[in-house]
Design an enzyme around this catalytic site. Structure first.
Site, PDB file in Angstrom:
ATOM      1  N   SER A  13       0.839  -1.198   0.000  1.00 42.90           N
ATOM      2  CA  SER A  13       0.000   0.000   0.000  1.00 42.90           C
ATOM      3  C   SER A  13       0.870   1.242   0.000  1.00 42.90           C
ATOM      4  O   SER A  13       2.089   1.167   0.016  1.00 42.90           O
ATOM      5  CB  SER A  13      -0.889   0.001   1.235  1.00 42.90           C
ATOM      6  OG  SER A  13      -0.096   0.233   2.387  1.00 42.90           O
ATOM      7  N   LYS A  14       0.200   2.388  -0.010  1.00 39.70           N
ATOM      8  CA  LYS A  14       0.914   3.668  -0.040  1.00 39.70           C
ATOM      9  C   LYS A  14       1.880   3.796   1.139  1.00 39.70           C
ATOM     10  O   LYS A  14       2.897   4.480   1.055  1.00 39.70           O
ATOM     11  CB  LYS A  14      -0.091   4.818  -0.017  1.00 39.70           C
ATOM     12  CG  LYS A  14      -0.546   5.214  -1.392  1.00 39.70           C
ATOM     13  CD  LYS A  14      -2.009   5.576  -1.408  1.00 39.70           C
ATOM     14  CE  LYS A  14      -2.765   4.915  -2.524  1.00 39.70           C
ATOM     15  NZ  LYS A  14      -3.308   3.604  -2.276  1.00 39.70           N
ATOM     16  N   ARG A  15       1.518   3.136   2.208  1.00 38.46           N
ATOM     17  CA  ARG A  15       2.352   3.142   3.407  1.00 38.46           C
ATOM     18  C   ARG A  15       3.793   2.673   3.100  1.00 38.46           C
ATOM     19  O   ARG A  15       4.744   3.082   3.740  1.00 38.46           O
ATOM     20  CB  ARG A  15       1.714   2.197   4.424  1.00 38.46           C
ATOM     21  CG  ARG A  15       2.165   2.308   5.832  1.00 38.46           C
ATOM     22  CD  ARG A  15       1.145   1.625   6.760  1.00 38.46           C
ATOM     23  NE  ARG A  15       0.736   0.310   6.258  1.00 38.46           N
ATOM     24  CZ  ARG A  15       1.476  -0.779   6.387  1.00 38.46           C
ATOM     25  NH1 ARG A  15       2.625  -0.736   7.002  1.00 38.46           N
ATOM     26  NH2 ARG A  15       1.054  -1.939   5.924  1.00 38.46           N
ATOM     27  N   HIS A  16       3.926   1.801   2.106  1.00 35.68           N
ATOM     28  CA  HIS A  16       5.234   1.250   1.774  1.00 35.68           C
ATOM     29  C   HIS A  16       5.998   2.119   0.775  1.00 35.68           C
ATOM     30  O   HIS A  16       7.027   1.706   0.265  1.00 35.68           O
ATOM     31  CB  HIS A  16       5.080  -0.141   1.173  1.00 35.68           C
ATOM     32  CG  HIS A  16       4.474  -1.135   2.114  1.00 35.68           C
ATOM     33  ND1 HIS A  16       3.175  -1.586   2.001  1.00 35.68           N
ATOM     34  CD2 HIS A  16       4.979  -1.738   3.203  1.00 35.68           C
ATOM     35  CE1 HIS A  16       2.930  -2.441   2.977  1.00 35.68           C
ATOM     36  NE2 HIS A  16       3.991  -2.545   3.717  1.00 35.68           N
ATOM     37  N   GLY A  17       5.476   3.311   0.472  1.00 33.89           N
ATOM     38  CA  GLY A  17       6.094   4.133  -0.565  1.00 33.89           C
ATOM     39  C   GLY A  17       5.230   4.080  -1.800  1.00 33.89           C
ATOM     40  O   GLY A  17       4.016   3.944  -1.699  1.00 33.89           O
TER      41      GLY A  17
END
Length: 492
Positions: A262-266
């Site tokens: 997800s966006k959390r991972h970049g």
RNA sequence: GGCGCGUUCGUCUAGCGGCCUAGGACGCCGCCCUCUCAAGGCGGAGAUCACGGGUUCAAAUCCCGUACGCGCCA
């Protein structure tokens, strides 16, 4: 019997093309290419609230960027405008189209008449109430309206209703999956899914089945997250007497922590990787390798090679973690295969955004000089900027090299030597500066490094003498003088 | 909670009963090259093949169970 293979990628336009979606599209595309089939693009825009024309544009744009061109689907004209009706014999290629909606209604009605579906008047509140009353064991729809008497149905009259599919409760449903093999599910666990909402619109599972049939899809290749929905869909195909397609459920892509990417991972969307300076062939190649490999564990595939070597047998069942490091390495590999002219063309958008002016003729030889060092397209302006604008001195570099005992004296001494040169070429510069070091009894590095940092502002960069030649005598001398004043304590 | 799927170096993977003292790639470490940074060359560390039982002369490979992870439904 050998039917023509037809596969589809069917994104919901509720967000930009996720990297997992890009991989699903890629595998469908590869499958069609490898086995001589058609690759269809269908927009599943039944979510009226979250679907937007902008995200459709983004998705189509990302797919085109990746080179995953569809044989049938929405069309994009010269000026970039999108026609969702699209071209092909099985359109329209989006689910909100009136013609498609008529199909869903017609087929839902058909099931109703054949007694394979029923009207349901249960409201959310009633459902919640009954579920609470039934205790924690209760799951899914309780079949209340499926058991309704004719009188009770009549009594409901014109009240709004949804239509539910009457799932068989006996036996099991087997899903033919080309990746996992046959997977079996007990029918007693299948829910009486709503196929038409009270608003009249189809639900995802129903529209999907109807469209896959109408569009002649032979292989449904999608993410593993749909595997559990599949037996329900198989039941619907069978209720209509339609040929059930084969399925292929691809494993998920996870982030470095093993959780869903997800966006959390970049960066999590194809568009983001484009902006970061990745080449489309890199993303394609890397994504193919996440969950697929050939028996040689080949890493880099030349143009056209991937679609030739692709095979169902090489698809991995287990989820894969997205490794940014390997992606970066791979982009470097692809960048190194490009000519300077190609690199310039690819880097244009990034160069034009940079804070300096350049000309193609001026930058081309510099790209050649630094050719092997780029990992991202954004590295091109980043490594070449000081040729086109004032130096920005990196503090670490100046501290390490210029603010040292004796450096000023060396730079002071080299100035007249450089000023006196009438042939300002790379070989001549090298010969002269080396001779200078020998004459002064200095190690080469003692001379090279201060000059390098003075003219470029940093310790890493192009080959010194080539860099000096390109910069030209005046700028080199001016920069050395400037650096001495700023960092070596030379008198102004 | 139910059902389903999955499990080989840190990561991506090869492997489909003997060729495995488990191969490749990224990353990591060292050396070489060298004006820096890269690139390149060479070498190295790194996996008791999730665990436990079987089957077999022989299992990472076949079967069963357990654990863990993930997904779907609730």
């Amino acid at each position: 019997m050998s039917e023509t293979i037809r596969v589809r990628f069917a994104p919901s336009p509720t967000g930009s093309l996720h990297i997992g979606g890009a991989r699903t599209a890629l595998f469908n595309w590869l499958f069609a290419k490898r086995y001589g089939g058609s690759y269809i693009l269908r927009i599943e825009d039944t979510d009226e609230v979250r679907s937007t024309p902008e995200t459709v544009d983004q998705i189509l744009d990302s797919l085109s960027w990746l080179g995953l061109n569809w044989d049938e689907g929405p069309t994009v004209s010269e000026d970039g405008s999108v026609d969702l009706i699209g071209s092909g014999d099985f359109g329209p290629y989006h689910q909100m189209a009136p013609e498609r909606r008529e199909h869903y209604e017609k087929f839902a009605e058909q099931l109703l008449e054949e007694g394979k579906a029923y009207r349901c008047w249960c409201t959310m509140e009633e459902l919640a109430l009954r579920r609470a009353a039934a205790g924690p064991e209760a799951r899914g729809y309780d079949g209340f309206c499926r058991k309704l008497s004719d009188d009770a149905i009549k009594a409901n009259g014109e009240k709004p209703y949804s239509i539910r599919f009457a799932m068989p409760k006996e036996g099991a449903t087997s899903v033919e999956d080309v990746i996992h093999g046959n997977v079996s599910f007990e029918n007693s666990l299948l829910q009486d899914l709503v196929i038409q909402k009270t608003t009249g619109g189809p639900t995802y599972n129903f529209a999907c089945v109807v469209d896959d049939h109408l569009m002649g899809i032979t292989h449904v290749i999608r993410g593993d997250d749909h595997l559990s929905n599949t037996p329900s869909q198989v039941q619907m195909f069978q209720a209509f007497g339609w040929k059930v397609p084969k399925f292929g459920h691809l494993s998920m892509i996870h982030g470095p922590d093993g959780k869903k990417l997800s966006k959390r991972h970049g960066a999590a969307s194809a568009a983001e990787y484009r902006e970061l300076g990745y080449l489309p062939e890199t993303v394609r190649n890397y994504l193919a390798l996440l969950g697929w490999s050939n028996s040689q564990s080949q890493q880099i595939f030349a143009e056209g090679e991937l679609e030739k070597s692709f095979s169902i047998e090489g698809i991995q069942k287990s989820p894969a973690r997205f490794d940014q490091e390997k992606l970066l390495w791979m982009n470097g590999e692809y960048l190194r295969k490009k000519t300077p002219e190609q690199l310039l063309a690819f880097a244009k958008p990034f160069l034009d955004k940079a804070d300096f002016e350049y000309t193609d003729e001026a930058i081309l030889p510099l790209i050649l000089m630094e050719h092997d060092k780029f990992h991202l397209l954004t590295d091109i302006p980043k490594r070449l900027d000081f040729f086109f604008r004032d130096v920005e001195y990196d503090e670490k570099s100046t501290n390490k090299v210029l603010k040292k005992e004796g450096v000023d004296a060396i730079l002071e001494a080299i100035e007249p030597v450089l000023a006196g040169l009438n042939e300002w070429t790379e070989p001549k510069l090298e010969e002269t500066i080396r001779a200078f070091a020998v004459e002064k009894d200095l190690k080469m590095g003692k001379v090279f490094h201060p000059i390098r940092v003075s003219v470029s502002g940093r310790t890493d960069g192009p080959t010194l003498f080539g860099m000096l030649e390109f910069l030209g005598k005046d700028r080199v001398i001016a920069r050395i003088q400037d650096a001495r004043k700023r960092f070596c304590g030379a008198a102004a």
